[in-house]
Design a protein around this motif. Structure first.
Motif, PDB file in Angstrom:
ATOM      1  N   GLY A  91       0.802  -1.213   0.000  1.00 22.78           N
ATOM      2  CA  GLY A  91       0.000   0.000   0.000  1.00 22.78           C
ATOM      3  C   GLY A  91       0.838   1.267   0.000  1.00 22.78           C
ATOM      4  N   LEU A  92       1.892   1.284   0.798  1.00 20.43           N
ATOM      5  CA  LEU A  92       2.759   2.465   0.838  1.00 20.43           C
ATOM      6  C   LEU A  92       3.487   2.665  -0.487  1.00 20.43           C
ATOM      7  CD1 LEU A  92       4.151   2.277   4.477  1.00 20.43           C
ATOM      8  CD2 LEU A  92       2.396   3.820   3.574  1.00 20.43           C
ATOM      9  N   LYS A  93       3.842   1.571  -1.156  1.00 25.62           N
ATOM     10  CA  LYS A  93       4.467   1.689  -2.482  1.00 25.62           C
ATOM     11  C   LYS A  93       3.492   2.279  -3.491  1.00 25.62           C
ATOM     12  CE  LYS A  93       7.853  -1.965  -1.912  1.00 25.62           C
ATOM     13  NZ  LYS A  93       8.259  -3.321  -2.280  1.00 25.62           N
ATOM     14  N   VAL A  94       2.233   1.847  -3.436  1.00 28.44           N
ATOM     15  CA  VAL A  94       1.214   2.391  -4.341  1.00 28.44           C
ATOM     16  C   VAL A  94       1.015   3.878  -4.070  1.00 28.44           C
ATOM     17  CG1 VAL A  94      -1.234   2.338  -4.960  1.00 28.44           C
ATOM     18  CG2 VAL A  94       0.029   0.197  -4.714  1.00 28.44           C
ATOM     19  N   LEU A  95       0.903   4.247  -2.803  1.00 26.75           N
ATOM     20  CA  LEU A  95       0.712   5.658  -2.451  1.00 26.75           C
ATOM     21  C   LEU A  95       1.903   6.504  -2.907  1.00 26.75           C
ATOM     22  CD1 LEU A  95      -0.844   5.246   1.098  1.00 26.75           C
ATOM     23  CD2 LEU A  95      -2.026   5.970  -0.983  1.00 26.75           C
ATOM     24  N   GLU A  96       3.107   5.995  -2.736  1.00 21.87           N
ATOM     25  CA  GLU A  96       4.294   6.712  -3.197  1.00 21.87           C
ATOM     26  C   GLU A  96       4.270   6.882  -4.718  1.00 21.87           C
ATOM     27  OE1 GLU A  96       9.130   6.573  -2.729  1.00 21.87           O
ATOM     28  OE2 GLU A  96       8.041   4.673  -2.737  1.00 21.87           O
ATOM     29  N   GLY A  97       3.850   5.830  -5.418  1.00 17.46           N
ATOM     30  CA  GLY A  97       3.760   5.907  -6.871  1.00 17.46           C
ATOM     31  C   GLY A  97       2.755   6.946  -7.329  1.00 17.46           C
ATOM     32  N   VAL A  98       1.619   7.016  -6.658  1.00 16.40           N
ATOM     33  CA  VAL A  98       0.608   8.018  -6.990  1.00 16.40           C
ATOM     34  C   VAL A  98       1.161   9.413  -6.733  1.00 16.40           C
ATOM     35  CG1 VAL A  98      -1.617   8.988  -6.279  1.00 16.40           C
ATOM     36  CG2 VAL A  98      -1.394   6.523  -6.648  1.00 16.40           C
ATOM     37  N   ARG A  99       1.790   9.610  -5.594  1.00 19.85           N
ATOM     38  CA  ARG A  99       2.350  10.926  -5.258  1.00 19.85           C
ATOM     39  C   ARG A  99       3.361  11.382  -6.307  1.00 19.85           C
ATOM     40  NH1 ARG A  99       6.857  12.522  -3.306  1.00 19.85           N
ATOM     41  NH2 ARG A  99       7.532  10.474  -2.618  1.00 19.85           N
ATOM     42  N   LYS A 100       4.229  10.476  -6.715  1.00 17.56           N
ATOM     43  CA  LYS A 100       5.252  10.825  -7.705  1.00 17.56           C
ATOM     44  C   LYS A 100       4.642  11.073  -9.081  1.00 17.56           C
ATOM     45  CE  LYS A 100       9.238   8.616  -5.575  1.00 17.56           C
ATOM     46  NZ  LYS A 100      10.213   7.510  -5.680  1.00 17.56           N
ATOM     47  N   ALA A 101       3.703  10.232  -9.495  1.00 13.53           N
ATOM     48  CA  ALA A 101       3.137  10.334 -10.837  1.00 13.53           C
ATOM     49  C   ALA A 101       2.181  11.509 -10.986  1.00 13.53           C
ATOM     50  CB  ALA A 101       2.411   9.028 -11.204  1.00 13.53           C
ATOM     51  N   ILE A 102       1.357  11.734  -9.987  1.00 13.16           N
ATOM     52  CA  ILE A 102       0.308  12.754 -10.076  1.00 13.16           C
ATOM     53  C   ILE A 102       0.784  14.092  -9.506  1.00 13.16           C
ATOM     54  CG2 ILE A 102      -2.108  13.313  -9.458  1.00 13.16           C
ATOM     55  CD1 ILE A 102      -1.692  10.882 -11.360  1.00 13.16           C
ATOM     56  N   GLY A 103       1.705  14.025  -8.554  1.00 13.55           N
ATOM     57  CA  GLY A 103       2.190  15.256  -7.934  1.00 13.55           C
ATOM     58  C   GLY A 103       1.256  15.783  -6.864  1.00 13.55           C
ATOM     59  N   ALA A 104       0.324  14.962  -6.440  1.00 12.23           N
ATOM     60  CA  ALA A 104      -0.631  15.373  -5.409  1.00 12.23           C
ATOM     61  C   ALA A 104      -0.232  14.769  -4.063  1.00 12.23           C
ATOM     62  CB  ALA A 104      -2.039  14.900  -5.775  1.00 12.23           C
ATOM     63  N   PRO A 105      -0.531  15.455  -2.969  1.00 14.55           N
ATOM     64  CA  PRO A 105      -0.317  14.837  -1.665  1.00 14.55           C
ATOM     65  C   PRO A 105      -1.191  13.595  -1.540  1.00 14.55           C
ATOM     66  CG  PRO A 105      -0.801  17.187  -1.422  1.00 14.55           C
ATOM     67  CD  PRO A 105      -1.067  16.818  -2.848  1.00 14.55           C
ATOM     68  N   VAL A 106      -0.774  12.647  -0.702  1.00 13.38           N
ATOM     69  CA  VAL A 106      -1.562  11.437  -0.468  1.00 13.38           C
ATOM     70  C   VAL A 106      -1.913  11.325   1.007  1.00 13.38           C
ATOM     71  CG1 VAL A 106      -0.612  10.204  -2.454  1.00 13.38           C
ATOM     72  CG2 VAL A 106       0.456   9.954  -0.227  1.00 13.38           C
ATOM     73  N   LEU A 107      -3.009  10.649   1.257  1.00 12.03           N
ATOM     74  CA  LEU A 107      -3.530  10.482   2.619  1.00 12.03           C
ATOM     75  C   LEU A 107      -4.049   9.074   2.745  1.00 12.03           C
ATOM     76  CD1 LEU A 107      -4.631  11.832   5.280  1.00 12.03           C
ATOM     77  CD2 LEU A 107      -6.661  12.408   3.961  1.00 12.03           C
ATOM     78  N   THR A 108      -3.875   8.464   3.899  1.00 16.90           N
ATOM     79  CA  THR A 108      -4.437   7.134   4.157  1.00 16.90           C
ATOM     80  C   THR A 108      -4.965   7.105   5.584  1.00 16.90           C
ATOM     81  OG1 THR A 108      -4.056   4.763   3.925  1.00 16.90           O
ATOM     82  CG2 THR A 108      -2.273   6.068   4.915  1.00 16.90           C
ATOM     83  N   ASP A 109      -5.769   6.085   5.848  1.00 22.46           N
ATOM     84  CA  ASP A 109      -6.292   5.930   7.214  1.00 22.46           C
ATOM     85  C   ASP A 109      -6.104   4.504   7.669  1.00 22.46           C
ATOM     86  OD1 ASP A 109      -9.856   5.500   6.657  1.00 22.46           O
ATOM     87  OD2 ASP A 109      -8.190   4.857   5.452  1.00 22.46           O
TER      88      ASP A 109
END
Length: 93
Positions: free
Chosen positions: A75-93
C-alpha cells in the motif's frame, strides 16, 4: 482565517476548494493511478486542489471474509507511486 500547508498545497477558507478522494481501498497500483489521474485532471479543470486518499488495510468490514486491502508494504508503495506520478499529496487511514 487559518491556512494549513499539506504537501505543496495551502488549504484554508479563503483558498480554492480542496477535494480529498480516491478508492475506499487500494486494489492495485494501476487502479489507484487511474483514479488519481482522473480526479487530478477534473480538479485542475475547475481550479480545485486535489489530495489522493485510499486505505491499504480496511479492518472495519462487516464480514470477516471481506477483502481488507493490499497491506502496508504494498500500500505504501502504491501511495508513493501516486504521489510521484500525479504530484498530489496522499492520505491514508
Amino acid at each position: 482565517m487559518k491556512d494549513v500547508a499539506i504537501g505543496g498545497l495551502t488549504v484554508g477558507n479563503d483558498r480554492p476548494l480542496t477535494m480529498i478522494s480516491g478508492p475506499c481501498q487500494i486494489e492495485s497500483a494501476d487502479h489507484a493511478q487511474m483514479i488519481a489521474g482522473t480526479m487530478a485532471e477534473a480538479c485542475r479543470a475547475v481550479g480545485a486542489q486535489y489530495i489522493f486518499k485510499a486505505s491499504y488495510d480496511k479492518a472495519n468490514r462487516t464480514s470477516l471474509k471481506g477483502r481488507r486491502g493490499v497491506g502496508i508494504e504494498a500500500g505504501l508503495k502504491v501511495l508513493e507511486g501516486v504521489r510521484k506520478a500525479i504530484g498530489a499529496p496522499v492520505l491514508t487511514d
